[in-house]
Design a protein around this motif. Structure first.
Motif, PDB file in Angstrom:
ATOM      1  N   GLU A  48      -2.566  28.039  59.399  1.00 32.56           N
ATOM      2  CA  GLU A  48      -1.419  28.591  58.688  1.00 32.56           C
ATOM      3  C   GLU A  48      -1.391  28.078  57.250  1.00 32.56           C
ATOM      4  O   GLU A  48      -1.870  26.985  56.950  1.00 32.56           O
ATOM      5  N   GLU A  49      -0.809  28.897  56.391  1.00 31.19           N
ATOM      6  CA  GLU A  49      -0.674  28.484  55.002  1.00 31.19           C
ATOM      7  C   GLU A  49       0.443  27.466  54.866  1.00 31.19           C
ATOM      8  O   GLU A  49       1.453  27.527  55.578  1.00 31.19           O
ATOM      9  N   VAL A  50       0.228  26.511  54.000  1.00 30.18           N
ATOM     10  CA  VAL A  50       1.209  25.472  53.718  1.00 30.18           C
ATOM     11  C   VAL A  50       1.762  25.638  52.308  1.00 30.18           C
ATOM     12  O   VAL A  50       2.965  25.675  52.099  1.00 30.18           O
TER      13      VAL A  50
ATOM     14  N   CYS B 210       0.459  27.044  48.047  1.00 29.97           N
ATOM     15  CA  CYS B 210      -0.549  27.554  47.130  1.00 29.97           C
ATOM     16  C   CYS B 210      -0.079  27.385  45.697  1.00 29.97           C
ATOM     17  O   CYS B 210       1.126  27.386  45.421  1.00 29.97           O
ATOM     18  N   ILE B 211      -1.051  27.284  44.809  1.00 31.35           N
ATOM     19  CA  ILE B 211      -0.744  27.203  43.387  1.00 31.35           C
ATOM     20  C   ILE B 211      -1.685  28.116  42.617  1.00 31.35           C
ATOM     21  O   ILE B 211      -2.883  28.163  42.898  1.00 31.35           O
ATOM     22  N   SER B 212      -1.120  28.861  41.705  1.00 35.14           N
ATOM     23  CA  SER B 212      -1.916  29.660  40.785  1.00 35.14           C
ATOM     24  C   SER B 212      -2.174  28.792  39.566  1.00 35.14           C
ATOM     25  O   SER B 212      -1.239  28.467  38.826  1.00 35.14           O
ATOM     26  N   ILE B 213      -3.425  28.406  39.383  1.00 40.19           N
ATOM     27  CA  ILE B 213      -3.735  27.450  38.334  1.00 40.19           C
ATOM     28  C   ILE B 213      -3.391  28.006  36.953  1.00 40.19           C
ATOM     29  O   ILE B 213      -2.790  27.338  36.126  1.00 40.19           O
ATOM     30  N   SER B 214      -3.755  29.250  36.703  1.00 41.78           N
ATOM     31  CA  SER B 214      -3.561  29.814  35.372  1.00 41.78           C
ATOM     32  C   SER B 214      -2.100  30.038  35.044  1.00 41.78           C
ATOM     33  O   SER B 214      -1.687  29.919  33.900  1.00 41.78           O
ATOM     34  N   GLU B 215      -1.275  30.337  36.053  1.00 40.08           N
ATOM     35  CA  GLU B 215       0.134  30.643  35.818  1.00 40.08           C
ATOM     36  C   GLU B 215       1.054  29.493  36.176  1.00 40.08           C
ATOM     37  O   GLU B 215       2.251  29.561  35.951  1.00 40.08           O
ATOM     38  N   SER B 216       0.488  28.463  36.784  1.00 38.61           N
ATOM     39  CA  SER B 216       1.278  27.294  37.179  1.00 38.61           C
ATOM     40  C   SER B 216       2.444  27.661  38.083  1.00 38.61           C
ATOM     41  O   SER B 216       3.527  27.078  37.987  1.00 38.61           O
ATOM     42  N   THR B 217       2.230  28.635  38.934  1.00 39.81           N
ATOM     43  CA  THR B 217       3.275  29.017  39.898  1.00 39.81           C
ATOM     44  C   THR B 217       2.849  28.527  41.278  1.00 39.81           C
ATOM     45  O   THR B 217       1.670  28.487  41.602  1.00 39.81           O
ATOM     46  N   THR B 218       3.832  28.174  42.069  1.00 37.57           N
ATOM     47  CA  THR B 218       3.551  27.635  43.391  1.00 37.57           C
ATOM     48  C   THR B 218       4.328  28.371  44.474  1.00 37.57           C
ATOM     49  O   THR B 218       5.349  29.010  44.194  1.00 37.57           O
ATOM     50  N   TYR B 219       3.830  28.256  45.671  1.00 32.38           N
ATOM     51  CA  TYR B 219       4.485  28.806  46.853  1.00 32.38           C
ATOM     52  C   TYR B 219       4.439  27.740  47.941  1.00 32.38           C
ATOM     53  O   TYR B 219       3.442  27.033  48.083  1.00 32.38           O
ATOM     54  N   TYR B 220       5.526  27.642  48.681  1.00 35.06           N
ATOM     55  CA  TYR B 220       5.584  26.719  49.806  1.00 35.06           C
ATOM     56  C   TYR B 220       6.089  27.448  51.041  1.00 35.06           C
ATOM     57  O   TYR B 220       7.052  28.231  50.965  1.00 35.06           O
ATOM     58  N   ALA B 221       5.468  27.179  52.163  1.00 38.75           N
ATOM     59  CA  ALA B 221       5.978  27.701  53.425  1.00 38.75           C
ATOM     60  C   ALA B 221       7.353  27.090  53.691  1.00 38.75           C
ATOM     61  O   ALA B 221       7.629  25.957  53.270  1.00 38.75           O
TER      62      ALA B 221
ATOM     63  N   ARG C 168     -10.434  33.766  44.029  1.00 37.30           N
ATOM     64  CA  ARG C 168     -10.387  34.421  42.724  1.00 37.30           C
ATOM     65  C   ARG C 168      -9.585  35.709  42.782  1.00 37.30           C
ATOM     66  O   ARG C 168      -9.271  36.302  41.757  1.00 37.30           O
ATOM     67  N   ILE C 169      -9.265  36.155  43.987  1.00 35.83           N
ATOM     68  CA  ILE C 169      -8.530  37.415  44.165  1.00 35.83           C
ATOM     69  C   ILE C 169      -7.041  37.116  44.103  1.00 35.83           C
ATOM     70  O   ILE C 169      -6.551  36.204  44.754  1.00 35.83           O
ATOM     71  N   ARG C 170      -6.329  37.881  43.330  1.00 36.95           N
ATOM     72  CA  ARG C 170      -4.884  37.707  43.206  1.00 36.95           C
ATOM     73  C   ARG C 170      -4.195  38.945  43.753  1.00 36.95           C
ATOM     74  O   ARG C 170      -4.443  40.061  43.308  1.00 36.95           O
ATOM     75  N   LEU C 171      -3.334  38.758  44.719  1.00 33.72           N
ATOM     76  CA  LEU C 171      -2.585  39.855  45.328  1.00 33.72           C
ATOM     77  C   LEU C 171      -1.124  39.707  44.930  1.00 33.72           C
ATOM     78  O   LEU C 171      -0.387  38.959  45.540  1.00 33.72           O
ATOM     79  N   GLY C 172      -0.688  40.399  43.911  1.00 35.96           N
ATOM     80  CA  GLY C 172       0.717  40.338  43.535  1.00 35.96           C
ATOM     81  C   GLY C 172       1.130  38.934  43.164  1.00 35.96           C
ATOM     82  O   GLY C 172       0.608  38.336  42.238  1.00 35.96           O
ATOM     83  N   THR C 173       2.058  38.372  43.939  1.00 34.13           N
ATOM     84  CA  THR C 173       2.540  37.028  43.646  1.00 34.13           C
ATOM     85  C   THR C 173       1.651  35.968  44.303  1.00 34.13           C
ATOM     86  O   THR C 173       0.804  36.285  45.145  1.00 34.13           O
ATOM     87  N   VAL C 174       1.872  34.722  43.939  1.00 33.13           N
ATOM     88  CA  VAL C 174       1.105  33.643  44.558  1.00 33.13           C
ATOM     89  C   VAL C 174       1.419  33.589  46.061  1.00 33.13           C
ATOM     90  O   VAL C 174       0.543  33.236  46.860  1.00 33.13           O
ATOM     91  N   GLN C 175       2.615  33.965  46.454  1.00 33.58           N
ATOM     92  CA  GLN C 175       2.951  34.010  47.870  1.00 33.58           C
ATOM     93  C   GLN C 175       2.119  35.073  48.580  1.00 33.58           C
ATOM     94  O   GLN C 175       1.579  34.821  49.664  1.00 33.58           O
ATOM     95  N   ASP C 176       2.010  36.250  47.959  1.00 28.92           N
ATOM     96  CA  ASP C 176       1.217  37.329  48.558  1.00 28.92           C
ATOM     97  C   ASP C 176      -0.214  36.871  48.798  1.00 28.92           C
ATOM     98  O   ASP C 176      -0.811  37.174  49.839  1.00 28.92           O
ATOM     99  N   THR C 177      -0.765  36.148  47.848  1.00 27.04           N
ATOM    100  CA  THR C 177      -2.135  35.656  47.989  1.00 27.04           C
ATOM    101  C   THR C 177      -2.210  34.605  49.081  1.00 27.04           C
ATOM    102  O   THR C 177      -3.110  34.613  49.921  1.00 27.04           O
ATOM    103  N   CYS C 178      -1.240  33.708  49.089  1.00 28.19           N
ATOM    104  CA  CYS C 178      -1.272  32.564  50.007  1.00 28.19           C
ATOM    105  C   CYS C 178      -1.242  32.993  51.461  1.00 28.19           C
ATOM    106  O   CYS C 178      -1.895  32.367  52.307  1.00 28.19           O
TER     107      CYS C 178
END
Length: 129
Positions: free
Chosen positions: A46-48, A50-61, A100-110
């Motif tokens: 399960e995802e815990v 994620c961070i988008s390095i270039s945008e400095s955005t994070t997602y947490y479960a 390297r693939i980005r799906l919408g938001t960092v949450q979508d990718t995570c």
């Protein structure tokens, strides 16, 4: 050689803290989404966080929000997962991965593990009294 190497796992008592590290080699973390995932015995990975390095955005479960914090050190090409107020449900093997693939938001990718194509070998975290 492109690889991710996790470290920092171990045995900790409930309520304790650990900091995991994920060091990248053979590539730079810029323009990647880096994720931490975990797998408990008998359960799916399960995802815990994620961070988008270039945008400095994070997602947490939801299960770790407010307790875990992702950060990065560009100079060391490393990301970290600070885990506080650990409980027994946090036990598992923790993996970091890069996409390297980005799906919408960092949450979508995570939440879409299949887009993460570089994986580390994992580090065991055990929360037990």
């Amino acid at each position: 050689q492109v690889q991710l190497v996790e470290s920092g796992g171990g045995l900790v008592q409930p309520g304790g803290s650990l900091r995991l590290s994920c060091a990248a080699s053979g590539f730079t973390l810029n323009y990647y989404t880096i994720g931490w995932f975990r797998q408990a015995p008998g359960k799916e990975r399960e995802e815990v966080s994620c961070i988008s390095i270039s945008e400095s955005t994070t997602y947490y479960a939801d299960s770790v929000k407010g307790r875990f914090t992702m950060s990065r050190d560009n100079a060391k090409n490393t990301v970290y997962l600070q885990m506080n107020k650990l409980n027994t449900e946090d036990t598992g093997v923790y993996y970091c991965a890069a996409s390297r693939i980005r799906l919408g938001t960092v949450q979508d990718t995570c939440i879409t593990k299949r887009v993460f194509h570089i994986w580390g070998q994992g580090t065991q975290v055990t929360v037990s009294s």
